[in-house]
Design an enzyme around this catalytic site. Sequence first.
Site, PDB file in Angstrom:
ATOM      1  N   GLU A 217      -2.126  -4.169  -2.788  1.00  0.00           N
ATOM      2  CA  GLU A 217      -0.909  -3.839  -3.533  1.00  0.00           C
ATOM      3  C   GLU A 217      -0.445  -2.414  -3.240  1.00  0.00           C
ATOM      4  O   GLU A 217       0.758  -2.159  -3.148  1.00  0.00           O
ATOM      5  CB  GLU A 217      -1.190  -4.004  -5.029  1.00  0.00           C
ATOM      6  CG  GLU A 217       0.005  -3.766  -5.921  1.00  0.00           C
ATOM      7  CD  GLU A 217      -0.326  -3.987  -7.385  1.00  0.00           C
ATOM      8  OE1 GLU A 217       0.606  -4.043  -8.199  1.00  0.00           O
ATOM      9  OE2 GLU A 217      -1.522  -4.094  -7.737  1.00  0.00           O
TER      10      GLU A 217
ATOM     11  N   ASP B 103       7.212   1.247 -13.322  1.00  0.00           N
ATOM     12  CA  ASP B 103       6.309   1.218 -14.470  1.00  0.00           C
ATOM     13  C   ASP B 103       6.003   2.578 -15.103  1.00  0.00           C
ATOM     14  O   ASP B 103       6.693   3.031 -15.985  1.00  0.00           O
ATOM     15  CB  ASP B 103       5.020   0.489 -14.073  1.00  0.00           C
ATOM     16  CG  ASP B 103       5.263  -0.980 -13.778  1.00  0.00           C
ATOM     17  OD1 ASP B 103       6.427  -1.336 -13.511  1.00  0.00           O
ATOM     18  OD2 ASP B 103       4.326  -1.779 -13.804  1.00  0.00           O
TER      19      ASP B 103
END
Length: 812
Positions: free
Chosen positions: A771, A574
């Site tokens: 995460e 990302d």
Amino acid sequence: MIQLLGVQALAVLLCWLQLVHGEHQAVLSANTGQSNETLLWGPYRPNLYFGVRPRIPKSLTTGLLWAKVDSFQDVQNNFRHTCEQHEGMAGYGWDEYDVRTGGRQTIHDAGNMIDITTEFVKIPGGQHGGSWGARIRGTPRDNAPEHLITSMIFYAAMEGFGNLQISNEEDDLGIEGVVKMEGSSNELGDFTLEITEGPESNVHPPPRHKSYDSKPLDRSIVSSLQVEDANIWQAKALLFQHMKTEIDQMISLYGQENAPPPWQIFTLANNIGDGNMHFVQKVFDGAFEFDIMFSSGSAAQPVTSNSISNTIKAATKAFLDRFSKLLAPRAPFNKSKYQAFAHSMFSNLLGGIGYFYGDALVDRSYAAEYEEENEGFWEETAEARQRQGAVKLEGPAELYTSIPSRPFFPRGFLWDEGFHLIPVADWDMDLTLDIVKSWFSLMDEDGWIGREQILGPEARSKVPQEFQVQYPHYANPPTLFLIFESLIDKLEKTGSFKDSVDPLEPIRSVHLQNPENAKTYLRNLYPLLKLHYFWFRKTQWGDIKSYDREAYSTREAYRWRGRSTTHVLTSGLDDYPRPQPPHPGELHTDLISWMGMMTRSIRRVADTIGEEDDAKEFQGYETAIIRNIDDLHWSRKEQTYCDATIDDYEESIHVCHKGYISIFPFLTGLLPADSPRLGAILDLISDPEELWSPYGIRSLSKSSPNYHTGEDYWRSPVWMNMNYLAIKSLFDLAQSSGAHQKRAGKLYTSLRTNLVENVFKEWERTKFAWEQYNPETGEGQRTQHFTGWTSLVVKIMAMPDLSKTKNIKEEL
């Protein structure tokens, strides 16, 4: 250059169509039918706290809702159905779970002051995938009031063709005893679904208002609806809509001043009738228990509460026995305090496996801007994406997959899935290959697989609109090819399964016990693997010739398509820093490394199935890629691997942002033990001012000006998937004679300890896997209940302890 493969695809199109549209290929052995039956049913709606369905499009679907109903103000917010972040949970998930047999889930609902346990088990028999049972229990938490009133609602609905009806006689006062449904469909045959009254210890709210006379709460309330297939997933909204009608009638009848208590007023109407969706509501005072029993009409015996009890005990024992054999933590994590953690992390990885069916939004305009050939291409592609006329619904398609996170990412992610399946392959290779096949069945005729599988309106409801559309020129790291290497490694190891006491072992290991089954599977999938591989080469190529770059090969260079000034979402990393501004002459270190891994994997597949000419061709690509990684991406000045771009003078230059990108050739296993680059790579990994932290390897160097900046998604945090690759590569290096063997062993031991201890500490503190983890504090952050690739911690715990061993030669 983006182009349709056209004629080049025709040679494999027949194979593709067979894989997508049927089970006509002999991929499995004679155990195929039995394997499919043991995987037919499951809690395959992982976005719900509990929802059972089969792997059949438009079939029976079920779910569970509940709430504390002791006040008028909070009831609507208290109702649980879909998994949500920060919903007042003190942790939830599967304590023990095997996708073929079942297991136990505990939901610590602090907001509703109750712990809900859902035990789900499969009971084989008959011709339609067997039967199943679920036991639902509620236990008030320590801070609960003496009389905790809980409303439990179970629903079942039949999508598509088929029928589902309440077989009890209608009673305006509700149903005493067992609520029974009868149904049938072509795939399931005839079946019954029963919801029991539960043991005599169950207590219901006593009569405290006149309304109790017409709706006594010691009975089950049953309400039937006719609902469009497209709306069944909105069960909670449907519940509120019909509950409001009943509430309005009660208020009208009794007035605001004499309104019934909240547990009486927040109920459905007793309304048994024709319909395809049926709600069964029970209201309890304190602890409770009841069973849900699905009995296939072709089974010899119906499911009973006794059979559920016996099967739960057997499933628990089988899980613990199998886990202790295949995934038992090794020193220093072989202490009792780690057992529940290891069981839970792995069980939630398996418990995240779901079945998804629906249409998807795809832009197949193949707009010229998507070639990304011009400077300023990111602005052109952004404008092209705004032309919504090119976006169309495609499908429907189906996918059997694990998911990254039940509350936040309840759908299939292509690059996540390869990591998910690494520990699953140790547990059940047949299941693993079934999931891989499901993913490849999504491939289009050009070789593209969408990186996010957002199938149907229910899946889209969890995704912001700007991220829903998939683009056939966008790639994603090809991590599924890691699984083909795992399969081949296991075939070469040729372990014995004769000592297994698991009666399902012949199914789980059918590809390993008979290598010909594995070769058949690979042969049938091989045309799709080639198509996917060459799609990567055609669509993600990087430009060497136009800029006079010097390299061993003029072809082996790669660039992610789909980047903007701030993100390369297609890379999976990302917001990791990249060259600025974006340029069509960029080359990406991580992508060429992934291509090296992918080439190695498909070369090994070709070798395994006897495709000798192809294997030689892939070997040539592999050699060229490894050579070009050094020629194009190694910076002598920075002593690390870097992305490359074109400067104002049309010269190729390195842009170095030290972090995961810098060590990607090492992470993907492309550097031999005698590589002259290894010393610098290990220096970068082990330096506390660069990548090393007490909690794992940072995504970006601490010395980088971009550290902890912007979105800070991949700009500092510790990610388990990348750390697993580092652990694996360090382990391999520690087993190879050479100058770095001893150092690699020490780094492996320290990193393994740091990772496991921190994830365990945060699991104990928060009751969630996360995460990512903060490199300064170790705290879990971003998405909670991230039991996808964070569950790789189980694989790491099961890896050998090298702290007291000079050298070890062992298969992972």
